[in-house]
Design a protein around this motif. Structure first.
Motif, PDB file in Angstrom:
ATOM      1  N   ASN A   1       0.897  -1.334  -0.105  1.00  6.36           N
ATOM      2  CA  ASN A   1      -0.019   0.013  -0.143  1.00  6.36           C
ATOM      3  C   ASN A   1       1.049   1.272  -0.078  1.00  6.36           C
ATOM      4  N   TRP A   2       0.645   1.956  -0.856  1.00  4.03           N
ATOM      5  CA  TRP A   2       1.436   3.129  -1.069  1.00  4.03           C
ATOM      6  C   TRP A   2       1.150   4.222   0.087  1.00  4.03           C
ATOM      7  N   SER A   3       2.295   5.149   0.395  1.00  3.92           N
ATOM      8  CA  SER A   3       2.339   6.104   1.409  1.00  3.92           C
ATOM      9  C   SER A   3       3.395   6.875   0.934  1.00  3.92           C
ATOM     10  N   SER A   4       3.351   8.150   1.192  1.00  2.94           N
ATOM     11  CA  SER A   4       4.406   9.104   0.908  1.00  2.94           C
ATOM     12  C   SER A   4       5.340   9.155   2.103  1.00  2.94           C
ATOM     13  N   GLU A   5       4.987   8.195   3.230  1.00  6.72           N
ATOM     14  CA  GLU A   5       5.788   8.202   4.305  1.00  6.72           C
ATOM     15  C   GLU A   5       6.906   6.960   4.206  1.00  6.72           C
ATOM     16  N   LEU A   6       6.515   6.235   3.353  1.00  4.49           N
ATOM     17  CA  LEU A   6       7.399   4.885   3.022  1.00  4.49           C
ATOM     18  C   LEU A   6       8.847   5.571   2.605  1.00  4.49           C
ATOM     19  N   SER A   7       9.769   4.582   3.187  1.00  8.29           N
ATOM     20  CA  SER A   7      11.345   5.227   3.014  1.00  8.29           C
ATOM     21  C   SER A   7      12.073   3.751   2.922  1.00  8.29           C
TER      22      SER A   7
END
Length: 282
Positions: A162-168
């Motif tokens: 699941n995409w999140s801009s907080e993924l790193s």
């Protein structure tokens, strides 16, 4: 001047050349777009890479999951599967040159004039165009760096989905890679399902093909993709072009001439071995 988009070649060199001759492709005049998975399964992966590399700026490619797997095999990270028929490529005297060229190829191609996007598996509906461009650049930067084996070792896996801009970090890179090179189905919220490979009429609810969900990208761009041979190029909405028609599984190699939306096909020369079928493709 014509633009030719061709689906997954998978080492089917003779069919590839036959298709180019059929459309009278002229390097220096025409442009070739390739949906990725240049290698594996067919017997001519070495010849395909040599020829595509020789075309220089006349060709635009994207990396597919089999291309990435080849890079992982070359880096000593993953096992060389006999069914992929990669030994002639891996043992070639120019293997280093070819594979270092391959790992510097993009995950996405965009033509703003044509409003055309190409990615191997597609564009997840969770992304807008700017996010997709940035995500592609993130993986491309790592692949082209000296630390690329570390990334290839970590790219295998289905999570996060699941995409999140907080993924790193590696989790972010793994999601991006899966979205660009392995995606087929999504849940209604856009979350990836990394397991189902059935045809769309057989898949369990609530899953839908990624291209059947609302997307900021498809509102503005057409999308060409490969990866999903069992679609046989059918069942997509207007502006979505499925170009993998299973040449390496005994189907056809398909080409779309962009300017007039004319299709050309080159039948496969390959006979499947006993027990082999498209159902085992990944």
């Amino acid at each position: 001047m014509s633009t030719y988009l061709i689906g997954d070649i998978h080492g089917c060199y003779d069919e590839f050349i036959g298709l180019l001759q059929q459309v009278e492709f002229t390097p220096g005049k025409d442009t070739l777009w390739l949906t990725g998975d240049l290698v594996a399964r067919g017997s001519g992966s070495l010849e395909v890479l040599r020829y595509v590399k020789s075309l220089g700026d006349c060709v635009k490619i994207v990396l597919g999951n089999h291309d990435l797997h080849l890079l992982a095999v070359f880096a000593g990270i993953s096992r060389n599967k006999p069914k992929d028929r990669l030994n002639p490529l891996l043992e070639a005297p120019d293997a280093d040159e070819l594979l270092n060229w391959l790992r510097r190829q993009p995950l996405m191609q965009v033509d703003e004039e044509k409003k055309l996007v190409m990615a191997h598996a597609g564009i997840t509906p969770q992304w807008d165009m700017e996010t997709a461009k940035q995500c592609a650049r993130d993986v491309e930067a790592v692949l082209s760096s000296d630390s690329y084996p570390f990334f290839l070792d970590a790219m295998y896996g289905d999570m996060p989905n699941n995409w999140s801009s907080e993924l790193s970090g590696l989790a972010r890179l793994r999601f991006i890679t899966n979205a660009f090179t392995r995606m087929r189905y999504c849940f209604p919220n856009g979350q990836l399902d990394m397991y189902s490979k059935e045809s769309p009429e057989d898949v369990a609810a609530p899953l839908k093909p990624w291209f059947m969900l609302p997307s900021p990208v498809t509102e503005e761009y057409s999308i060409a993709f490969g990866h999903w041979a069992s679609l046989e190029g059918k069942g997509t909405p207007d502006g979505i072009y499925a170009l993998d028609t299973g040449c390496c599984w005994g189907g056809d190699l398909t080409c779309l001439r962009w300017e007039d939306k004319t299709y050309f096909v080159q039948p496969s020369n390959r006979r499947l071995e006993p027990g082999e079928s498209e159902a085992v493709a990944s």
